[in-house]
Design a protein around this motif. Structure first.
Motif, short mmCIF file in Angstrom:
data_model
loop_
_atom_site.label_atom_id
_atom_site.label_comp_id
_atom_site.label_asym_id
_atom_site.label_seq_id
_atom_site.Cartn_x
_atom_site.Cartn_y
_atom_site.Cartn_z
N ARG A 4 37.36 38.27 42.00
CA ARG A 4 37.73 38.03 40.61
C ARG A 4 39.14 38.55 40.34
N LYS A 6 41.94 39.07 37.10
CA LYS A 6 42.07 39.10 35.65
C LYS A 6 43.50 38.70 35.26
N GLY A 8 46.27 38.25 32.20
CA GLY A 8 46.61 38.70 30.86
C GLY A 8 47.55 37.74 30.15
N GLU A 36 39.53 35.49 35.20
CA GLU A 36 39.06 35.96 33.88
C GLU A 36 40.26 36.18 32.96
N LYS A 38 42.21 37.70 29.85
CA LYS A 38 42.24 38.86 28.96
C LYS A 38 43.33 38.65 27.92
N GLU A 73 44.68 47.09 34.85
CA GLU A 73 43.68 46.47 33.96
C GLU A 73 43.66 44.95 34.12
N ILE A 74 44.81 44.37 34.44
CA ILE A 74 44.89 42.95 34.77
C ILE A 74 45.63 42.82 36.10
N ASP A 75 45.47 41.66 36.74
CA ASP A 75 46.11 41.42 38.05
C ASP A 75 47.32 40.50 37.93
#
Length: 313
Positions: A4, A6, A8, A36, A38, A73-75
């Motif tokens: 997964r 993430k 942003g 995902e 964000k 927190e995000i990739d």
């Protein structure tokens, strides 16, 4: 176990639309991965109705997203490239720039009047000094009125005010499916767009090799080299200053053509020049154009010296 990543993004309709463009391509290339989204609120989002020139600091639409990227927190972060400062945090890098969409500014007017057909003293909605100083050189009679908010809000304000027309970026309107609102496209030869306008950038942490491998597949070489020249030009002239500064570059055969300007905030002093250079050395070409403008009077303009220069070559 599923992998997964993430992503942003800001929460505006345009920002999420741009992020979905990135997501669609990633899903096509890597259907085995899960992405995902964000949504992250930035300082710029909190003060959309404010005068951005008076908000302190760089990256008002990117800083909070970059902080979450650095923290893990995000990739992946998706930005309008024109919002990204020319100096990125040490931990971050741009891994991909998507093919540039139409970069021009456009006119939306009541009664579909073209730019030169607008009445004397027409009220034009824009808060961009870059646009104002260039438009003043063609129509010094125009009255410029601050226009803020997201793209749909700005369009709505045109029809619920005494404005005669507004100026917006073509790419944003078209991504939102609002291209039909455009009255006239203003050629880049007439109005130089913002540095990076029309391009979507993907930003990652330098140490995230997996995110780099995944996102590099989205990169468009022609757009990348063009905007590298533009950003080098802006970096040399001081990307954080309040003066109107911009450049637009295109690749023709194996050369980069770049056109740029620097102006005083009131538009009274203005220097513009263009040049060609080796497409494989975009930073060199952009920096050389900046040096030429500095020699033509941009240095005095940027230092705030009392000069009245008006040069275009």
């Amino acid at each position: 176990m599923e992998r997964r990543l993430k992503i942003g993004s800001r929460g505006s309709k345009l920002a999420t639309m741009q992020t979905y463009i990135v997501l669609k391509q990633l899903n096509q290339f890597f259907p085995e991965l899960v992405f995902e989204l964000k949504i992250i609120k930035t300082k710029g989002d909190k003060f959309l109705e404010e005068d951005f020139s008076k908000i302190q600091g760089k990256g008002i639409f990117t800083k909070e997203i970059e902080e979450r990227l650095i923290s893990g927190e995000i990739d992946i972060a998706v930005h309008s490239l024109k919002d990204l400062p020319t100096e990125l945090p040490e931990e971050l890098t741009i891994s991909a720039i998507l093919p540039r969409d139409n970069p021009e500014d456009v006119l939306i007017s009541k009664q579909n009047r073209l730019f030169l057909e607008l009445p004397e003293g027409a009220k034009i909605g824009t808060s961009s000094l870059r646009r104002i100083v260039q438009l003043k050189r063609i129509r010094p009679d125009f009255v410029f009125v601050p226009l803020r908010g997201n793209v749909p809000t700005r369009v709505k304000k045109l029809y619920h005010s005494d404005l005669d027309a507004i100026i917006l970026a073509r790419a944003g309107l078209e991504r939102l499916g609002m291209g039909y609102k455009i009255t006239e496209i203003l050629p880049t030869e007439v109005i130089i767009p913002a540095v990076g306008q029309g391009a979507i950038a993907v930003e990652i942490r330098k140490d995230n090799d997996f995110a780099r491998e995944i996102t590099e597949s989205l990169n468009n070489i022609e757009t990348e080299f063009s905007v590298r020249a533009e950003r080098a030009f802006l970096r040399r002239l001081g990307g954080g200053c309040r003066n109107p500064i911009s450049a637009f570059a295109t690749i023709i055969d194996y050369e980069i053509f770049i056109d740029g300007f620097v102006a005083s905030t009131d538009g009274e002093s203005f220097v513009r020049h263009s040049t060609f250079g080796d497409a494989l050395n975009p930073e060199k070409v952009g920096t050389q154009l900046a040096e030429t403008l500095l020699a033509m009077g941009a240095r005095e303009i940027l230092e705030g010296s009392p000069v009245n220069i008006s040069t275009q070559s």
